[in-house]
Motif scaffolding. Structure first.
Motif, PDB file in Angstrom:
ATOM      1  N   ILE A 120       0.823  -1.473   0.270  1.00 22.37           N
ATOM      2  CA  ILE A 120      -0.553   0.314  -0.100  1.00 22.37           C
ATOM      3  C   ILE A 120       0.909   1.390   0.024  1.00 22.37           C
ATOM      4  O   ILE A 120       1.888   1.443   0.744  1.00 22.37           O
ATOM      5  CB  ILE A 120      -1.099   0.235   1.113  1.00 22.37           C
ATOM      6  N   GLU A 121       0.396   2.487  -0.899  1.00 20.21           N
ATOM      7  CA  GLU A 121       1.255   3.090  -0.648  1.00 20.21           C
ATOM      8  C   GLU A 121       0.098   4.320  -0.828  1.00 20.21           C
ATOM      9  O   GLU A 121      -0.613   4.723  -1.480  1.00 20.21           O
ATOM     10  CB  GLU A 121       2.270   3.452  -2.390  1.00 20.21           C
ATOM     11  N   VAL A 122       0.319   5.240   0.294  1.00 17.96           N
ATOM     12  CA  VAL A 122      -0.624   6.323   1.466  1.00 17.96           C
ATOM     13  C   VAL A 122      -0.170   7.736  -0.152  1.00 17.96           C
ATOM     14  O   VAL A 122       0.973   8.441  -0.043  1.00 17.96           O
ATOM     15  CB  VAL A 122      -0.650   6.667   2.106  1.00 17.96           C
ATOM     16  N   ARG A 123      -1.591   8.296  -0.895  1.00 21.98           N
ATOM     17  CA  ARG A 123      -1.029   9.133  -1.532  1.00 21.98           C
ATOM     18  C   ARG A 123      -1.414  11.001  -0.489  1.00 21.98           C
ATOM     19  O   ARG A 123      -0.867  11.828  -1.458  1.00 21.98           O
ATOM     20  CB  ARG A 123      -1.665   9.149  -2.573  1.00 21.98           C
ATOM     21  N   GLN A 124      -2.734  10.508  -0.508  1.00 19.58           N
ATOM     22  CA  GLN A 124      -3.345  11.737   0.379  1.00 19.58           C
ATOM     23  C   GLN A 124      -3.901  10.816   1.723  1.00 19.58           C
ATOM     24  O   GLN A 124      -4.522  10.078   2.076  1.00 19.58           O
ATOM     25  CB  GLN A 124      -4.028  11.843  -0.385  1.00 19.58           C
ATOM     26  N   LEU A 125      -4.081  11.648   2.940  1.00 19.99           N
ATOM     27  CA  LEU A 125      -4.579  11.069   3.785  1.00 19.99           C
ATOM     28  C   LEU A 125      -5.956  11.669   4.095  1.00 19.99           C
ATOM     29  O   LEU A 125      -6.217  13.130   3.424  1.00 19.99           O
ATOM     30  CB  LEU A 125      -4.056  11.168   5.471  1.00 19.99           C
ATOM     31  N   ALA A 126      -7.138  11.607   4.653  1.00 20.40           N
ATOM     32  CA  ALA A 126      -8.475  11.963   4.521  1.00 20.40           C
ATOM     33  C   ALA A 126      -8.138  13.030   5.806  1.00 20.40           C
ATOM     34  O   ALA A 126      -7.865  13.126   6.767  1.00 20.40           O
ATOM     35  CB  ALA A 126      -9.474  11.298   5.384  1.00 20.40           C
ATOM     36  N   ALA A 127      -9.267  14.163   5.406  1.00 21.78           N
ATOM     37  CA  ALA A 127      -9.317  15.450   6.480  1.00 21.78           C
ATOM     38  C   ALA A 127      -9.984  15.455   6.877  1.00 21.78           C
ATOM     39  O   ALA A 127     -11.382  15.513   6.079  1.00 21.78           O
ATOM     40  CB  ALA A 127      -8.348  16.207   5.677  1.00 21.78           C
ATOM     41  N   ASN A 248     -10.840  13.044   0.763  1.00 17.90           N
ATOM     42  CA  ASN A 248     -10.693  11.959   0.964  1.00 17.90           C
ATOM     43  C   ASN A 248      -9.251  11.388   0.593  1.00 17.90           C
ATOM     44  O   ASN A 248      -8.393  11.840   0.375  1.00 17.90           O
ATOM     45  CB  ASN A 248     -11.375  11.390  -0.183  1.00 17.90           C
ATOM     46  N   ALA A 249      -8.822  10.781   1.704  1.00 13.49           N
ATOM     47  CA  ALA A 249      -7.889   9.144   1.554  1.00 13.49           C
ATOM     48  C   ALA A 249      -7.138   8.749   0.562  1.00 13.49           C
ATOM     49  O   ALA A 249      -8.376   8.524  -0.654  1.00 13.49           O
ATOM     50  CB  ALA A 249      -8.248   8.227   2.773  1.00 13.49           C
ATOM     51  N   SER A 250      -6.752   8.507  -0.209  1.00 13.10           N
ATOM     52  CA  SER A 250      -6.103   8.239  -1.619  1.00 13.10           C
ATOM     53  C   SER A 250      -4.869   7.775  -1.245  1.00 13.10           C
ATOM     54  O   SER A 250      -3.672   7.509  -0.621  1.00 13.10           O
ATOM     55  CB  SER A 250      -5.899   9.463  -2.447  1.00 13.10           C
ATOM     56  N   PHE A 251      -5.003   6.247  -1.907  1.00 14.54           N
ATOM     57  CA  PHE A 251      -3.931   5.461  -1.860  1.00 14.54           C
ATOM     58  C   PHE A 251      -3.919   4.073  -3.444  1.00 14.54           C
ATOM     59  O   PHE A 251      -5.021   4.134  -3.802  1.00 14.54           O
ATOM     60  CB  PHE A 251      -4.317   4.311  -0.127  1.00 14.54           C
ATOM     61  N   ILE A 252      -2.858   3.308  -2.827  1.00 12.74           N
ATOM     62  CA  ILE A 252      -2.238   2.558  -4.189  1.00 12.74           C
ATOM     63  C   ILE A 252      -2.508   1.441  -3.498  1.00 12.74           C
ATOM     64  O   ILE A 252      -1.823   1.314  -2.588  1.00 12.74           O
ATOM     65  CB  ILE A 252      -1.221   2.851  -5.378  1.00 12.74           C
ATOM     66  N   LEU A 253      -3.137   0.484  -3.475  1.00  9.84           N
ATOM     67  CA  LEU A 253      -3.587  -1.051  -2.961  1.00  9.84           C
ATOM     68  C   LEU A 253      -2.855  -1.905  -4.446  1.00  9.84           C
ATOM     69  O   LEU A 253      -3.336  -2.354  -5.580  1.00  9.84           O
ATOM     70  CB  LEU A 253      -4.760  -1.581  -2.712  1.00  9.84           C
ATOM     71  N   GLU A 281       7.252   8.729  -2.340  1.00 10.99           N
ATOM     72  CA  GLU A 281       7.412   8.570  -3.639  1.00 10.99           C
ATOM     73  C   GLU A 281       7.909   6.953  -3.327  1.00 10.99           C
ATOM     74  O   GLU A 281       9.290   6.850  -4.046  1.00 10.99           O
ATOM     75  CB  GLU A 281       8.169   9.421  -4.140  1.00 10.99           C
ATOM     76  N   ASP A 282       7.303   6.187  -4.754  1.00  6.25           N
ATOM     77  CA  ASP A 282       7.551   4.705  -5.254  1.00  6.25           C
ATOM     78  C   ASP A 282       8.574   3.916  -3.990  1.00  6.25           C
ATOM     79  O   ASP A 282       8.972   3.005  -3.979  1.00  6.25           O
ATOM     80  CB  ASP A 282       8.689   5.071  -6.096  1.00  6.25           C
ATOM     81  N   GLU A 283       7.694   4.031  -2.721  1.00  3.42           N
ATOM     82  CA  GLU A 283       8.319   3.777  -1.562  1.00  3.42           C
ATOM     83  C   GLU A 283       7.216   2.965  -0.565  1.00  3.42           C
ATOM     84  O   GLU A 283       6.124   3.380   0.255  1.00  3.42           O
ATOM     85  CB  GLU A 283       9.223   3.796  -0.567  1.00  3.42           C
ATOM     86  N   PRO A 284       6.151   1.897  -1.454  1.00  2.00           N
ATOM     87  CA  PRO A 284       4.905   1.591  -0.347  1.00  2.00           C
ATOM     88  C   PRO A 284       5.303   0.725   0.309  1.00  2.00           C
ATOM     89  O   PRO A 284       6.969  -0.365   1.044  1.00  2.00           O
ATOM     90  CB  PRO A 284       4.064   0.489  -1.593  1.00  2.00           C
ATOM     91  N   SER A 285       4.049   0.288   2.184  1.00  2.00           N
ATOM     92  CA  SER A 285       4.419  -0.081   2.885  1.00  2.00           C
ATOM     93  C   SER A 285       4.063  -1.806   2.582  1.00  2.00           C
ATOM     94  O   SER A 285       3.362  -1.896   1.797  1.00  2.00           O
ATOM     95  CB  SER A 285       3.846   0.533   3.976  1.00  2.00           C
ATOM     96  N   GLN A 286       4.736  -2.683   3.353  1.00  2.00           N
ATOM     97  CA  GLN A 286       4.275  -4.104   2.765  1.00  2.00           C
ATOM     98  C   GLN A 286       3.041  -4.215   4.442  1.00  2.00           C
ATOM     99  O   GLN A 286       3.412  -3.857   5.557  1.00  2.00           O
ATOM    100  CB  GLN A 286       4.868  -4.782   3.167  1.00  2.00           C
TER     101      GLN A 286
END
Length: 431
Positions: A120-127, A248-253, A281-286
């Motif tokens: 999962i790579e987090v692009r934006q947090l929900a606010a 909204n939160a935005s993420f790449i799964l 950038e380009d460092e997703p969490s496992q």
């Protein structure tokens, strides 16, 4: 009423922000069982008087909350019907970067087909939405004395607010009055007073909800009533202007882009993820599962922490003689199982608290006598569960009290309302 207020204030300050779990909801049969147990305990209990002491309501609240925590952990370890091992080998999720995203496993023990890992790579947090009002001179009064009103429109409801400006008010006192009005009305907003470098004050409104659907322009709108004075008041305060819109939160799964209204969400109803930061950038969490030994240690640590917290509560009140019986009851659990617990790496301290030797526990879990290891753990878990249930049903038994008279054995009626005074924490000024 002062002690009631003090008890409720203590509960809100100490436990008001505690997270709830699915184990805090119950079936009708479970609630009926609790009710019947309360009746059974109360039926033969003597009539007593409790000394008037402000620490007693706090002590009872702490007992109830600690018992609830223990029961929830025990319930989470008792979901499976597959035997002793699966009880403590419940899957435990982990994240490679807890500062970016934390993970917990909320699925069942039989979910064997669950993906073992994903990225999962987090692009934006929900606010939330924020409305920051105008900064006004705190000691001045820029509103004419009189009655004012405005409407608050949320995504689900509409509310009317009314307030009065008195001749001796100031801009700050009006802002504080409105802040209390928002915070106590239960409309889903948090209000606070903000000051700038000049000492001026502003009323800041923040939605408790985050995220925004495509067909909505705002989470809340503040609209003055049609009267000119109400329009002027809102224009002066400036609380109708959105300074930071909800997002909204935005993420790449696993390579696919997703959004969420909240920073906490579930994946396939088995993982619960909470976003905390933006990924490099380009460092997703496992996200994955811990090893068998780590899973046992983590699940056991939850149970030990809940037990030790209960011990701490008893010690905290032991100086006032209130917690001594509670300590005796709780310590009997670890002292009774001391030899068995220490043989598998659970070290029992002199005060009854428990610490985990992970190396010894790992050896015990990986030995041939695995059933013996899990039998010890389950025996400890079940004994602690009994103590927590008893404390939850009748916490007043741990309080020092004066016995007035004993009931005649076998000839008493049920009196549920008397029991609910204490088990339900409905404390009056006689406490």
């Amino acid at each position: 009423m002062a002690i009631i207020d003090s008890a409720y204030q203590y509960y809100l300050s100490a436990y008001g922000k505690s997270a709830t779990s699915r184990y805090d909801t119950h079936k009708k049969s479970e609630l009926r069982s609790v009710y019947n147990n309360i009746l059974k305990v109360n039926k033969e209990s003597p009539l007593y008087k409790i000394q008037r002491n402000k620490s007693i309501p706090r002590f009872l609240i702490d007992i109830k909350e600690n018992a609830r925590q223990v029961k929830n952990v025990v319930s989470s370890l008792s979901d499976s019907s597959e035997g002793l091992e699966s009880s403590f080998q419940k899957k435990v999720a982990f994240s490679s970067d807890e500062d970016i995203v934390s993970a917990s496993y909320i699925g069942g023990a039989r979910d064997e087909d669950v993906s073992q890992s994903f990225d999962i790579e987090v692009r934006q947090l929900a606010a939330p939405q924020i409305n920051l009002g105008n900064f006004l001179d705190s000691d001045s009064l820029d509103l004419a004395p009189g009655d004012y009103a405005f409407d608050l429109v949320t995504t689900t409801n509409s509310y009317e607010f009314q307030y009065t400006v008195n001749p001796d008010d100031t801009n700050l006192s009006i802002q504080e009055k409105l802040s209390r009005l928002f915070n106590t009305s239960g409309v889903g907003l948090n209000a606070e007073i903000i000051r700038d470098e000049k000492g001026q004050s502003s009323l800041k409104l923040t939605s408790r909800q985050t995220g925004l659907s495509e067909n909505k322009s705002a989470l809340f709108d503040i609209k003055p009533k049609a009267s000119s004075n109400s329009i002027d008041a809102i224009e002066l305060l400036g609380i109708d202007l959105v300074t930071s819109p909800a997002q909204n939160a935005s993420f790449i799964l696993n390579g696919d882009e997703h959004t969420s209204y909240s920073n906490t969400f579930t994946i396939d109803k088995v993982f619960e993820l909470t976003l905390h930061g933006i990924s490099p950038e380009d460092e997703p969490s496992q996200i994955g599962f811990k090893t068998s030994v780590d899973a046992v240690a983590d699940n056991l640590q939850e149970l030990v922490d809940a037990y030790n917290s209960f011990i701490d509560t008893g010690e905290r009140y032991s100086t006032s003689q209130q917690g001594n019986r509670l300590l005796y009851d709780l310590r009997s659990v670890s002292f009774t199982h001391k030899n068995d617990l220490e043989s598998i790496g659970l070290v029992v301290e002199d005060n009854g608290a428990i610490s985990i030797d992970k190396d010894m526990l790992g050896e015990a879990v990986e030995t041939k006598d695995i059933n013996g290891t899990f039998s010890v753990l389950n025996s400890f878990k079940n004994s602690l569960s009994v103590k927590a249930n008893n404390a939850s049903i009748d916490p007043i038994k741990y309080v020092n009290k004066i016995i007035v008279t004993y009931k005649k054995p076998g000839e008493n009626y049920m009196s549920p309302y008397n029991a609910s005074i204490y088990s339900g924490m409905m404390l009056d000024h006689y406490c």
